[in-house]
Design a protein around this motif. Structure first.
Motif, PDB file in Angstrom:
ATOM      1  N   ASP A 491      63.716  43.967  35.413  1.00 41.21           N
ATOM      2  CA  ASP A 491      62.795  43.237  36.281  1.00 41.21           C
ATOM      3  C   ASP A 491      61.812  42.433  35.437  1.00 41.21           C
ATOM      4  OD1 ASP A 491      63.909  44.220  38.614  1.00 41.21           O
ATOM      5  OD2 ASP A 491      62.557  45.953  38.684  1.00 41.21           O
ATOM      6  N   TRP A 492      61.422  41.291  35.949  1.00 41.63           N
ATOM      7  CA  TRP A 492      60.394  40.509  35.262  1.00 41.63           C
ATOM      8  C   TRP A 492      59.072  41.265  35.337  1.00 41.63           C
ATOM      9  CZ3 TRP A 492      61.998  36.874  32.197  1.00 41.63           C
ATOM     10  CH2 TRP A 492      63.188  36.205  32.482  1.00 41.63           C
ATOM     11  N   PRO A 493      58.305  41.275  34.253  1.00 38.48           N
ATOM     12  CA  PRO A 493      57.096  42.111  34.193  1.00 38.48           C
ATOM     13  C   PRO A 493      55.863  41.409  34.769  1.00 38.48           C
ATOM     14  CG  PRO A 493      57.456  41.084  32.065  1.00 38.48           C
ATOM     15  CD  PRO A 493      58.612  40.651  32.955  1.00 38.48           C
ATOM     16  N   THR A 494      54.752  42.101  34.658  1.00 37.82           N
ATOM     17  CA  THR A 494      53.437  41.578  35.047  1.00 37.82           C
ATOM     18  C   THR A 494      53.150  40.260  34.341  1.00 37.82           C
ATOM     19  OG1 THR A 494      52.528  43.775  35.444  1.00 37.82           O
ATOM     20  CG2 THR A 494      50.957  42.047  34.841  1.00 37.82           C
ATOM     21  N   THR A 495      52.522  39.325  35.056  1.00 37.13           N
ATOM     22  CA  THR A 495      52.084  38.074  34.436  1.00 37.13           C
ATOM     23  C   THR A 495      50.574  37.874  34.523  1.00 37.13           C
ATOM     24  OG1 THR A 495      52.451  36.869  36.510  1.00 37.13           O
ATOM     25  CG2 THR A 495      54.276  36.916  34.918  1.00 37.13           C
ATOM     26  N   HIS A 496      49.900  38.524  35.489  1.00 33.92           N
ATOM     27  CA  HIS A 496      48.477  38.313  35.719  1.00 33.92           C
ATOM     28  C   HIS A 496      47.788  39.639  36.055  1.00 33.92           C
ATOM     29  CE1 HIS A 496      50.118  34.276  36.235  1.00 33.92           C
ATOM     30  NE2 HIS A 496      48.905  33.799  36.100  1.00 33.92           N
ATOM     31  N   LEU A 497      46.473  39.585  36.146  1.00 30.15           N
ATOM     32  CA  LEU A 497      45.733  40.752  36.612  1.00 30.15           C
ATOM     33  C   LEU A 497      44.547  40.308  37.441  1.00 30.15           C
ATOM     34  CD1 LEU A 497      43.312  42.479  34.083  1.00 30.15           C
ATOM     35  CD2 LEU A 497      43.904  40.078  33.935  1.00 30.15           C
ATOM     36  N   LEU A 498      44.122  41.173  38.333  1.00 28.70           N
ATOM     37  CA  LEU A 498      42.861  41.055  39.035  1.00 28.70           C
ATOM     38  C   LEU A 498      42.074  42.316  38.711  1.00 28.70           C
ATOM     39  CD1 LEU A 498      40.873  39.731  41.021  1.00 28.70           C
ATOM     40  CD2 LEU A 498      42.009  41.004  42.845  1.00 28.70           C
ATOM     41  N   ALA A 499      40.932  42.149  38.059  1.00 26.15           N
ATOM     42  CA  ALA A 499      40.070  43.295  37.731  1.00 26.15           C
ATOM     43  C   ALA A 499      38.755  43.125  38.458  1.00 26.15           C
ATOM     44  CB  ALA A 499      39.850  43.373  36.234  1.00 26.15           C
ATOM     45  N   VAL A 500      38.441  44.091  39.329  1.00 25.63           N
ATOM     46  CA  VAL A 500      37.159  44.126  40.030  1.00 25.63           C
ATOM     47  C   VAL A 500      36.382  45.279  39.409  1.00 25.63           C
ATOM     48  CG1 VAL A 500      35.999  44.342  42.252  1.00 25.63           C
ATOM     49  CG2 VAL A 500      38.243  43.217  42.107  1.00 25.63           C
ATOM     50  N   ALA A 501      35.463  44.952  38.517  1.00 23.39           N
ATOM     51  CA  ALA A 501      34.765  45.957  37.739  1.00 23.39           C
ATOM     52  C   ALA A 501      33.309  46.055  38.188  1.00 23.39           C
ATOM     53  CB  ALA A 501      34.821  45.592  36.251  1.00 23.39           C
ATOM     54  N   ARG A 502      32.879  47.253  38.556  1.00 22.29           N
ATOM     55  CA  ARG A 502      31.523  47.431  39.091  1.00 22.29           C
ATOM     56  C   ARG A 502      30.650  48.213  38.104  1.00 22.29           C
ATOM     57  NH1 ARG A 502      31.615  45.739  44.206  1.00 22.29           N
ATOM     58  NH2 ARG A 502      33.626  45.715  45.281  1.00 22.29           N
ATOM     59  N   ARG A 503      29.419  47.793  38.016  1.00 21.46           N
ATOM     60  CA  ARG A 503      28.465  48.575  37.244  1.00 21.46           C
ATOM     61  C   ARG A 503      27.916  49.684  38.127  1.00 21.46           C
ATOM     62  NH1 ARG A 503      23.587  46.674  33.204  1.00 21.46           N
ATOM     63  NH2 ARG A 503      22.642  48.751  32.993  1.00 21.46           N
ATOM     64  N   PRO A 504      27.986  50.915  37.680  1.00 26.13           N
ATOM     65  CA  PRO A 504      27.535  52.040  38.520  1.00 26.13           C
ATOM     66  C   PRO A 504      26.061  51.878  38.923  1.00 26.13           C
ATOM     67  CG  PRO A 504      28.774  52.844  36.639  1.00 26.13           C
ATOM     68  CD  PRO A 504      28.575  51.383  36.417  1.00 26.13           C
ATOM     69  N   HIS A 505      25.727  52.323  40.122  1.00 26.32           N
ATOM     70  CA  HIS A 505      24.361  52.202  40.642  1.00 26.32           C
ATOM     71  C   HIS A 505      23.350  52.947  39.766  1.00 26.32           C
ATOM     72  CE1 HIS A 505      24.991  50.074  44.461  1.00 26.32           C
ATOM     73  NE2 HIS A 505      26.149  50.699  44.533  1.00 26.32           N
ATOM     74  N   ASN A 506      23.790  53.999  39.129  1.00 28.39           N
ATOM     75  CA  ASN A 506      22.848  54.819  38.359  1.00 28.39           C
ATOM     76  C   ASN A 506      22.832  54.458  36.877  1.00 28.39           C
ATOM     77  OD1 ASN A 506      25.369  55.727  37.681  1.00 28.39           O
ATOM     78  ND2 ASN A 506      24.927  57.915  37.999  1.00 28.39           N
ATOM     79  N   SER A 507      23.373  53.281  36.531  1.00 24.60           N
ATOM     80  CA  SER A 507      23.435  52.907  35.107  1.00 24.60           C
ATOM     81  C   SER A 507      22.357  51.892  34.753  1.00 24.60           C
ATOM     82  CB  SER A 507      24.793  52.331  34.786  1.00 24.60           C
ATOM     83  OG  SER A 507      25.005  51.116  35.475  1.00 24.60           O
TER      84      SER A 507
END
Length: 507
Positions: A491-507
């Motif tokens: 199978d053809w592999p991954t070509t892209h990504l979507l990263a939704v990265a959150r900073r923790p509320h207590n940081s």
């Protein structure tokens, strides 16, 4: 009897003024009480290695320099033009339009230490004063840009050579750190772009075409407040954010390092494209230093950017530095949304790929001289190659060396990472020499997740590796097959990504 007013035409970029210039110009103008006409070239450029200081700051320093030195001056901006033998004529016309004064060899001497530029005025009949290049000077003075490079290198002796007017303006407007950042920037070229071969017109068109699809994919993750698009291109994504009723009270901020794209953003704003009054654009490189105060940004957007930081910087080290800067400026509970190309999880795996060789030319050897050709010649040559021959050319031009074997006609044994780097880039013939400086498959999704966790972000469940099936079905599969070493289809592999990265509320 008409008295001929005397002038000294002093063309140059004038980012830094020196003590020698004050003494020299005073001597040159003293006998005839001449007016110094400062033709400030590249006046529409700033934040680049060649032009690190904006025109209005240069003008301020020249005016203060003139006052302190007792010189009568006129300061005229001269916008950048393509290289031309008519540069002197263009400058003279700019002065005439701005001041109404037509300088002639009868009333003007040109002060210029750059032989190539001085020659252009000499051919028009102007007498030349060679400034720093005067052969009879007891000691050869440093040219202004050499003094500026001392400043950029952290050599404090620049203050002994620079004129007090420059030192004053640099200190008041905090230009010392700005100049050092811009001149030493590892990502930005001399003229404010990532590469010298990029056709920004095609990028503007591509950004505009893809903006709505990108915005649809991420809109639900955007947190209102202070929204920053880093690598905003021509501002197409912010145009869509501007139309969102739920974001009408948000600040929309675009950050773009490439001068051509940044100027297009400013043009759009001036034309009234944005309805939100709180839309701002900065020409900055985030790696060069913090732009925003800590914990001050609610949403950061990056699209098709992080692979460029990887490629033009120091790979993972630069990405980690970039991620840390974003984490620092993200408010607790805020989010960084990153959409970009991505490598397969097992990019070091050896695979077989079959590549079509009947869809173009198959020269005996790839060329090693494409950098010597103009953009149209490169495009014409590469687009005429077969898919198989294009791999050979890619291996020559790609900035990230790889090896492969060709056990039989059309078949190649190669690692999966460079195979996908080639297959996802092979059709980018309009910007071939630019695209081959970038690596799409530097990190896998798993490695991205590890990097974000190292910085302190938490990955939202919406994050995922993505395969662009349109690219696979329309660009890759018609001319290539992917197999394991036993010849079994993969199978053809991954070509892209979507990263939704959150900073923790207590940081």
């Amino acid at each position: 009897m008409r008295i001929i007013e005397r002038y000294v035409l002093f063309p140059g970029r004038h980012h830094l003024l020196t003590r020698f210039q004050a003494e020299y110009l005073h001597r040159l103008a003293a006998a005839t009480e001449a007016t110094i006409v400062w033709a400030v070239t590249s006046a529409n450029h700033d934040n680049t290695r060649r032009n690190p200081v904006p025109y209005h700051r240069r003008e301020a320093a020249i005016e203060r320099f003139s006052l302190v030195s007792g010189l009568r001056s006129l300061v005229v901006p001269v916008f950048d033009t393509a290289p031309t033998d008519a540069f002197a004529e263009v400058t003279l016309k700019s002065i005439a339009v701005a001041t109404g004064i037509e300088l002639t060899p009868a009333d003007t001497v040109v002060a210029c230490s750059t032989p190539e530029v001085a020659k252009l005025y000499e051919l028009l009949g102007f007498p030349i004063a060679l400034a720093e290049a005067e052969p009879l000077l007891p000691v050869t003075p440093e040219r202004p840009f050499d003094v500026l490079l001392r400043l950029a290198a952290g050599d404090e002796s620049w203050r002994e050579l620079a004129h007090p007017a420059t030192i004053d303006v640099y200190q008041r407007y905090r230009l010392v750190d700005q100049v050092r950042t811009v001149v030493n920037d590892p990502l930005v070229g001399d003229e404010g772009g990532l590469t010298a071969t990029r056709d920004y017109r095609t990028y503007v068109e591509a950004f505009a075409d893809a903006a709505e699809r990108k915005w649809t994919a991420v809109r639900r993750h955007v947190r209102p407040g202070r929204i920053v698009d880093i690598g905003c291109g021509a501002g197409s994504l912010l145009e869509l954010a501007d139309r969102e009723p739920g974001l009408h009270e948000s600040d929309l901020i675009g950050v773009e390092v490439a001068r051509h794209l940044y100027q297009e953003c400013l043009h759009k704003k001036a034309q009234g494209v944005f309805h939100n009054a709180n839309v701002y654009f900065y020409q900055r490189n985030v790696l060069g230093g913090a732009i925003f105060a800590d914990r001050s940004v609610d949403t950061t957007l990056t699209f098709a950017l992080t692979h460029e930081i990887w490629s033009y910087g120091s790979r993972r080290e630069s990405l980690l530095q970039f991620a840390r800067r974003i984490f620092d400026h993200t408010a607790p509970g805020g989010v960084w949304i990153n959409s970009d190309v991505c490598g397969p999880d097992d990019r070091g795996r050896q695979v077989l790929i079959w590549l079509a060789d009947d869809d173009g030319d198959n020269p005996a050897q790839p060329r090693h001289d494409l950098a010597d050709l103009d953009a149209e010649a490169v495009r014409e040559y590469v687009s005429g190659l077969s898919t198989r021959a294009r791999l050979d050319q890619f291996a020559v031009d790609f900035a990230f060396p790889f090896t492969f074997e060709a056990p039989e006609q059309g078949m190649v044994r190669i690692e999966l990472g460079p195979a996908m780097d080639f297959l996802t880039r092979k059709d980018y013939v309009d910007n071939w020499l630019s695209e081959t400086k970038e690596q799409f498959c530097g990190l896998s999704f798993a490695e991205w997740a590890e990097l974000l966790a190292e910085v302190g972000f938490e990955l939202d469940p919406a994050s995922a590796p993505i395969r662009n099936d349109w690219v696979i079905d329309n660009r890759i599969a018609p001319v290539a097959d992917l197999m394991d070493l036993d010849g079994q289809p993969l199978d053809w592999p991954t070509t892209h990504l979507l990263a939704v990265a959150r900073r923790p509320h207590n940081s």
